[in-house]
Design a protein around this motif. Structure first.
Motif, PDB file in Angstrom:
ATOM      1  N   ARG A 214     -31.726 -19.825  38.533  1.00 25.09           N
ATOM      2  CA  ARG A 214     -31.219 -18.777  39.139  1.00 25.09           C
ATOM      3  C   ARG A 214     -29.922 -18.467  39.034  1.00 25.09           C
ATOM      4  O   ARG A 214     -29.125 -17.569  39.642  1.00 25.09           O
TER       5      ARG A 214
ATOM      6  N   GLU B 229     -26.366 -25.980  43.478  1.00 25.24           N
ATOM      7  CA  GLU B 229     -27.558 -26.845  43.564  1.00 25.24           C
ATOM      8  C   GLU B 229     -27.607 -28.037  42.625  1.00 25.24           C
ATOM      9  O   GLU B 229     -27.083 -28.217  41.568  1.00 25.24           O
TER      10      GLU B 229
ATOM     11  N   CYS C 148     -32.299 -28.389  42.457  1.00 27.49           N
ATOM     12  CA  CYS C 148     -32.893 -27.115  42.886  1.00 27.49           C
ATOM     13  C   CYS C 148     -32.324 -26.841  44.429  1.00 27.49           C
ATOM     14  O   CYS C 148     -32.273 -25.612  44.901  1.00 27.49           O
ATOM     15  N   ARG C 149     -31.755 -27.807  45.193  1.00 27.13           N
ATOM     16  CA  ARG C 149     -31.483 -27.822  46.512  1.00 27.13           C
ATOM     17  C   ARG C 149     -30.218 -27.532  46.637  1.00 27.13           C
ATOM     18  O   ARG C 149     -29.144 -27.950  45.871  1.00 27.13           O
TER      19      ARG C 149
ATOM     20  N   SER D  79     -29.696 -20.045  45.746  1.00 29.05           N
ATOM     21  CA  SER D  79     -30.592 -18.873  46.191  1.00 29.05           C
ATOM     22  C   SER D  79     -29.733 -17.506  46.382  1.00 29.05           C
ATOM     23  O   SER D  79     -28.732 -17.394  47.190  1.00 29.05           O
TER      24      SER D  79
ATOM     25  N   ASP E 190     -28.896 -16.134  49.504  1.00 32.09           N
ATOM     26  CA  ASP E 190     -27.873 -16.910  50.293  1.00 32.09           C
ATOM     27  C   ASP E 190     -26.774 -15.945  50.212  1.00 32.09           C
ATOM     28  O   ASP E 190     -25.679 -15.996  51.169  1.00 32.09           O
TER      29      ASP E 190
ATOM     30  N   LEU F 176     -39.958 -24.016  41.561  1.00 26.93           N
ATOM     31  CA  LEU F 176     -39.201 -23.284  42.919  1.00 26.93           C
ATOM     32  C   LEU F 176     -40.153 -23.036  43.867  1.00 26.93           C
ATOM     33  O   LEU F 176     -39.859 -23.022  45.038  1.00 26.93           O
ATOM     34  N   THR F 177     -41.550 -22.747  43.508  1.00 31.89           N
ATOM     35  CA  THR F 177     -42.404 -22.060  44.753  1.00 31.89           C
ATOM     36  C   THR F 177     -42.706 -23.482  45.457  1.00 31.89           C
ATOM     37  O   THR F 177     -42.823 -23.536  46.707  1.00 31.89           O
TER      38      THR F 177
ATOM     39  N   TYR G  89     -39.018 -22.161  47.398  1.00 37.23           N
ATOM     40  CA  TYR G  89     -38.159 -21.266  47.095  1.00 37.23           C
ATOM     41  C   TYR G  89     -38.873 -19.941  46.422  1.00 37.23           C
ATOM     42  O   TYR G  89     -38.457 -19.121  45.594  1.00 37.23           O
TER      43      TYR G  89
ATOM     44  N   GLN H 170     -39.567 -17.113  47.341  1.00 39.23           N
ATOM     45  CA  GLN H 170     -38.863 -15.651  47.667  1.00 39.23           C
ATOM     46  C   GLN H 170     -37.857 -15.286  46.675  1.00 39.23           C
ATOM     47  O   GLN H 170     -37.419 -14.430  46.350  1.00 39.23           O
ATOM     48  N   ASP H 171     -36.853 -16.684  46.112  1.00 38.98           N
ATOM     49  CA  ASP H 171     -35.981 -16.384  45.178  1.00 38.98           C
ATOM     50  C   ASP H 171     -36.630 -15.746  43.894  1.00 38.98           C
ATOM     51  O   ASP H 171     -36.103 -15.011  43.201  1.00 38.98           O
TER      52      ASP H 171
END
Lengths: 236, 236
Positions: free
Chosen positions: A29, A67, A70-71, A81, A84, A204-205, A209, A211-212
């Motif tokens: 991302r 991140e 991923c977090r 994200s 954010d 990511l799903t 995530y 939505q990202d």
């Protein structure tokens, strides 16, 4: 003008960037986030490689973003994200951003004459800006852990499609660029679905995530074209 | 079953081949030539890396084949044009073949459980043979001097298209494989034209080998599937 595609960060050699305009692409991302941050009024995004470096360079008023796995990083203001970075969260602020693949790719491209951040979100504007700079162009797909990533290749294909329309027939594209162009065209009608099916999209799903992934699938949502100036990405 | 694509010979690591069926793809021209030689009745094709090695291993009745800088090697019986291998030229004979990219890729894949030679010429037969071997599959695009080559990626996409039809939905394809699949599908109606436009196609045309490019563009001309047995490729 010539267009060349590098399939992942591990494949890049410094000499490939000399005298070029490089478009760094990390759709899921990092570059989508940088585009969003600058479109939403951040004063600049400073890509840094380590958490320690981000903390050391942090000055009053800056935001820490990024991140690992991923977090969001513990103690940071923002994750990776793009969502954010909306709704005034970054307006007027500098963001120090560290991510696993994208920020590394931006540093690796540093010897280029110009470094832009490309994503689906700013495809048309990015292609137009790259064309205006009148250098040969490197589409630098960041990939994931030194492997080719579906979404970055797709975005490279879209950017080449737009560049060919802008610059016309005199533009030469290397074999990997022609492959990515065909790849993009065969998926052009179902980009969001295709991204959700990709390895990064599924990862990511699974982590919550999705939505990202959907957000990053939007083509031409923004006109912002981040460009490296010194060590910071700002709006062209 | 999983399918993975390696974009060029330089990208391959030995551990990627363990327990796999590897399909080596060098459409212009090594694997097209190997397929043609075996389809035309050669008793076997021994891929060798150097001209010296080819001459040392040569026994009475063998044919020497191969290229350097695309051209037939001085003193050799045959070049790397599949057309050289037709009309009874190789019937019943063993061919020692040395080429710039393809033979190197075959050696590099040697730790696989099975090594097949794939090309447009034997796509359906090769996909069916790979499926029958019931291993995960590596599509190993030889490329040109460690760079991705258009025609090899296109062929990988075609083979994946056929494999998905044979094996159905349970097959997983990596991101590069999905890209090559889209790339192939967007060019499926104009393969010969696309190959002539590729970097290798233009280089071969300039050197007088346009006929080879057209020949190698033919899909499913042969049922022959070369398979490495010991150090020699023979018909499955």
């Amino acid at each position: 003008m010539r267009i060349q595609v590098i399939p992942n960060t591990g494949e890049a050699r410094t000499d490939q960037f000399l005298h070029k305009t490089t478009v760094v692409i990390d759709v899921l991302r990092a570059t989508s986030t940088i585009v969003t941050a600058l479109a939403e009024g951040a004063s600049g995004v400073l890509p840094v490689e380590t958490v320690m470096e981000a903390k050391t360079l942090h000055r009053q008023g800056d935001l820490l973003g990024g991140e690992r796995f991923c977090r969001k990083i513990a103690g940071f203001d923002l994750g990776n994200s793009p969502c954010d970075y909306q709704s005034g969260a970054v307006y007027g602020r500098r963001v120090l951003l560290t991510t696993t693949n994208g920020t590394r790719a931006i540093h690796k491209a540093g010897r280029s004459d110009h470094v832009l951040a490309g994503s689906l979100l700013n495809a048309e504007a990015c292609a137009a800006a790259a064309a205006l700079l009148r250098r040969d162009i490197v589409m630098f797909c960041a990939g994931t852990h030194d492997e080719f990533a579906f979404e970055d290749g797709l975005c490279a294909g879209l950017l080449i499609d737009r560049l060919l329309r802008i610059t016309g027939e005199e533009t030469e594209t290397d074999d990997l660029g022609l492959a990515m162009l065909g790849f993009y065209r065969s998926n052009a009608d179902s980009i969001p679905e295709a991204l959700l099916r990709s390895a990064s999209g599924r990862r990511l799903t699974k982590l919550g995530y999705a939505q990202d992934v959907t957000f990053c699938s939007q083509i031409d949502l923004f006109d912002a074209v981040p460009r490296l100036s010194g060590d910071t990405m700002t709006i062209v």
